[in-house]
Design an enzyme around this catalytic site. Structure first.
Site, PDB file in Angstrom:
ATOM      1  N   LYS A 235      30.315   0.308   6.448  1.00  0.00           N
ATOM      2  CA  LYS A 235      29.373  -0.046   7.513  1.00  0.00           C
ATOM      3  C   LYS A 235      27.953   0.333   7.101  1.00  0.00           C
ATOM      4  O   LYS A 235      27.761   1.079   6.130  1.00  0.00           O
ATOM      5  CB  LYS A 235      29.769   0.656   8.809  1.00  0.00           C
ATOM      6  CG  LYS A 235      29.710   2.160   8.725  1.00  0.00           C
ATOM      7  CD  LYS A 235      30.142   2.788  10.034  1.00  0.00           C
ATOM      8  CE  LYS A 235      29.979   4.297   9.981  1.00  0.00           C
ATOM      9  NZ  LYS A 235      30.090   4.925  11.283  1.00  0.00           N
TER      10      LYS A 235
ATOM     11  N   ARG B 273      32.872   8.409  22.216  1.00  0.00           N
ATOM     12  CA  ARG B 273      32.302   7.123  21.805  1.00  0.00           C
ATOM     13  C   ARG B 273      33.208   6.069  22.424  1.00  0.00           C
ATOM     14  O   ARG B 273      33.893   6.321  23.400  1.00  0.00           O
ATOM     15  CB  ARG B 273      32.257   7.023  20.274  1.00  0.00           C
ATOM     16  CG  ARG B 273      31.389   8.108  19.667  1.00  0.00           C
ATOM     17  CD  ARG B 273      30.818   7.797  18.314  1.00  0.00           C
ATOM     18  NE  ARG B 273      31.648   7.106  17.371  1.00  0.00           N
ATOM     19  CZ  ARG B 273      31.401   7.039  16.062  1.00  0.00           C
ATOM     20  NH1 ARG B 273      30.332   7.643  15.570  1.00  0.00           N
ATOM     21  NH2 ARG B 273      32.172   6.375  15.244  1.00  0.00           N
TER      22      ARG B 273
ATOM     23  N   TYR C  52      -3.404  11.113   4.197  1.00  0.00           N
ATOM     24  CA  TYR C  52      -3.854  11.088   5.592  1.00  0.00           C
ATOM     25  C   TYR C  52      -3.910  12.497   6.171  1.00  0.00           C
ATOM     26  O   TYR C  52      -3.000  13.304   5.968  1.00  0.00           O
ATOM     27  CB  TYR C  52      -2.873  10.278   6.444  1.00  0.00           C
ATOM     28  CG  TYR C  52      -2.986   8.782   6.268  1.00  0.00           C
ATOM     29  CD1 TYR C  52      -4.189   8.114   6.466  1.00  0.00           C
ATOM     30  CD2 TYR C  52      -1.860   8.032   5.930  1.00  0.00           C
ATOM     31  CE1 TYR C  52      -4.282   6.744   6.326  1.00  0.00           C
ATOM     32  CE2 TYR C  52      -1.929   6.651   5.789  1.00  0.00           C
ATOM     33  CZ  TYR C  52      -3.148   6.013   5.990  1.00  0.00           C
ATOM     34  OH  TYR C  52      -3.229   4.670   5.851  1.00  0.00           O
TER      35      TYR C  52
ATOM     36  N   MET D  11       2.857   4.891   4.681  1.00  0.00           N
ATOM     37  CA  MET D  11       3.816   3.811   4.929  1.00  0.00           C
ATOM     38  C   MET D  11       4.342   3.225   3.615  1.00  0.00           C
ATOM     39  O   MET D  11       5.532   2.953   3.471  1.00  0.00           O
ATOM     40  CB  MET D  11       3.149   2.711   5.764  1.00  0.00           C
ATOM     41  CG  MET D  11       4.118   1.676   6.284  1.00  0.00           C
ATOM     42  SD  MET D  11       3.286   0.343   7.155  1.00  0.00           S
ATOM     43  CE  MET D  11       2.666   1.160   8.602  1.00  0.00           C
TER      44      MET D  11
HETATM   45  C1  LIG Z   1      35.121   5.070  13.150  1.00  0.00           C
HETATM   46  C2  LIG Z   1      34.732   5.712  11.867  1.00  0.00           C
HETATM   47  N1  LIG Z   1      35.667   5.953  10.950  1.00  0.00           N
HETATM   48  C3  LIG Z   1      35.386   6.521   9.767  1.00  0.00           C
HETATM   49  C4  LIG Z   1      34.104   6.881   9.448  1.00  0.00           C
HETATM   50  C5  LIG Z   1      33.857   7.508   8.099  1.00  0.00           C
HETATM   51  O1  LIG Z   1      33.382   8.829   8.235  1.00  0.00           O
HETATM   52  P1  LIG Z   1      32.913   9.628   6.946  1.00  0.00           P
HETATM   53  O2  LIG Z   1      31.737   8.921   6.436  1.00  0.00           O
HETATM   54  O3  LIG Z   1      32.579  10.985   7.461  1.00  0.00           O
HETATM   55  O4  LIG Z   1      34.051   9.597   5.994  1.00  0.00           O
HETATM   56  C6  LIG Z   1      33.095   6.675  10.367  1.00  0.00           C
HETATM   57  C7  LIG Z   1      31.734   7.101  10.064  1.00  0.00           C
HETATM   58  O5  LIG Z   1      31.000   7.601  10.848  1.00  0.00           O
HETATM   59  C8  LIG Z   1      33.416   6.070  11.612  1.00  0.00           C
HETATM   60  O6  LIG Z   1      32.464   5.825  12.536  1.00  0.00           O
END
Ligand SMILES: Cc1ncc(COP(=O)(O)O)c(C=O)c1O
Length: 372
Positions: free
Chosen positions: A38, A136, A269, A317
């Site tokens: 992700k 969550r 700056y 920046m």
């Molecule tokens: C649902 C979920 N699974 C797994 C992971 C992987 O976690 P990590 O990067 O600590 O291994 C994440 C990361 O935040 C996550 O949101």
């Protein structure tokens, strides 16, 4: 002048391989691994990481959102892809047609997936998310009947039941044990084993809580050779001495200019630094717009000619300045290491008061990534 980019990221295929192999050795051959890619593979570049993963044993990959899953397909990933965090109803047709596995977290998400699946005469693969204490997304453990009915829904293929830890990276974590117990108890009660894999372990939990591995683990930060926390690293060093991770990402830039300024000159700056004596200043074409954290102003350092050069003045920046007074050979066009060598993401995170996850994820996604 050089023809190479002003700044670029290198992604080490061999380090990524090493990390996946290392974690597979820790969990043993019976546990499958889902690399989590992700957020542009934690800033490493999803195309580069997916390409690097090719040919290595993996269960499939995990992403946060629907658009990331479709992007994984667009770059040619044909294996299993799970949306772990959230999708939008309007994305469902494309996701289902592309065989993306979908998190289901409440009754309305369940209904939307069922409806969309029926429309395309496909039984979507879903993973039921249980909120065991991170607050969550997810069903609450007391929604047993809803979870049971989701698991039994004949319009769905249940690919998994899962949860996520809130405290696995910490030194002492009673809450992690409690979350695991809640997850196991609930999964047993609802008969989750009839429905695919149970999965809950992130990197820290994979290493520290073997009982949380079940048959499938989700490997994020460890895949990239970064420890989830110092506590996690210390614990592993004491208990699993042979586990060594290799950082996958290095960040480089070329010095744009080097000049000597006279005493009294203000740097950057706000003139937060005034030269007390003559100083040699290197100007780097990197700034906070590139994801180089402004909190590193007057705190961070880079590596040039194998030596540390401190950042002087505020990071702008698009530019920042480094003190190369003690590195007399430094000149325009020299390659400077922003992350890598002895300056890792964890060190930068500590200087910024954040976590290494944020350091790599925020490196501007449009900067060139090169798989080496
Ligand atoms: C649902 C979920 N699974 C797994 C992971 C992987 O976690 P990590 O990067 O600590 O291994 C994440 C990361 O935040 C996550 O949101």
């Amino acid at each position: 002048m050089s023809n190479s980019p002003r700044t670029w990221i290198e992604i080490s295929r061999s380090a990524q391989r090493h990390n996946l192999r290392t974690i597979q050795r820790v969990v043993g051959p019976s546990v499958k691994i889902m690399p989590v890619v992700k957020a542009n593979a934690y800033g490493h570049g999803v195309a580069e990481i997916v390409s690097s993963l090719r040919g290595q044993s993996q269960w499939g990959i995990g992403v946060a959102y629907g658009d990331e899953a479709l992007q994984a397909r667009a770059i040619g990933y044909r294996g299993r892809v799970v949306v772990l965090s959230n999708w939008q109803t309007k994305e469902l047709p494309e996701l289902i047609k592309n065989r993306i596995e979908l998190v289901v977290w409440d009754q309305s998400s369940l209904r939307a997936v069922v409806r969309s699946g029926k429309k395309f005469q496909i039984r979507p693969q879903v993973h039921i998310k249980i909120d065991t204490g991170t607050t969550r997304i997810g069903f609450l453990p007391n929604q047993v009947n809803l979870i049971k009915s989701a698991l039994k829904n004949s319009a769905l293929n249940i690919a998994g039941t899962f949860s996520h830890f809130a405290n696995a990276e910490e030194r002492v974590s009673k809450r992690t044990q409690e979350q695991l117990k809640r997850f196991t108890t609930l999964a047993n009660e609802v008969g989750a084993d009839g429905g695919g894999e149970r999965h809950i372990a992130c990197t820290a939990a994979i290493l520290r809580y073997p009982e949380a591995r079940f048959g499938l683990v989700r490997l994020g930060i460890g895949l990239y050779g970064i420890w989830p926390s110092q506590e996690s690293r210390d614990w592993c060093r004491a208990n699993l001495g042979t586990v060594k991770l290799q950082p996958v990402l290095s960040w480089y830039a070329r010095l744009a200019q080097v000049k000597t300024v006279s005493p009294g000159t203000g740097i950057g700056y706000g003139s937060t630094v005034i030269a007390k004596q003559a100083m040699r200043i290197g100007v780097l074409p990197v700034g906070y717009a590139d994801g180089y954290d402004r909190r590193l102003s007057n705190r961070g350092f880079v590596i040039i000619r194998k030596q540390r050069a401190p950042i002087v003045g505020r990071i702008c920046m698009n530019l920042c300045m480094i003190d190369v007074t003690k590195i007399p050979g430094a000149q325009a066009n020299d390659v400077v290491t922003l992350i890598g060598e002895k300056n890792d993401a964890a060190t930068m995170a500590e200087l910024c008061g954040t976590i290494p996850y944020e350091v790599t994820t925020r490196i501007n996604w449009s900067l060139p990534r090169i798989l080496v």
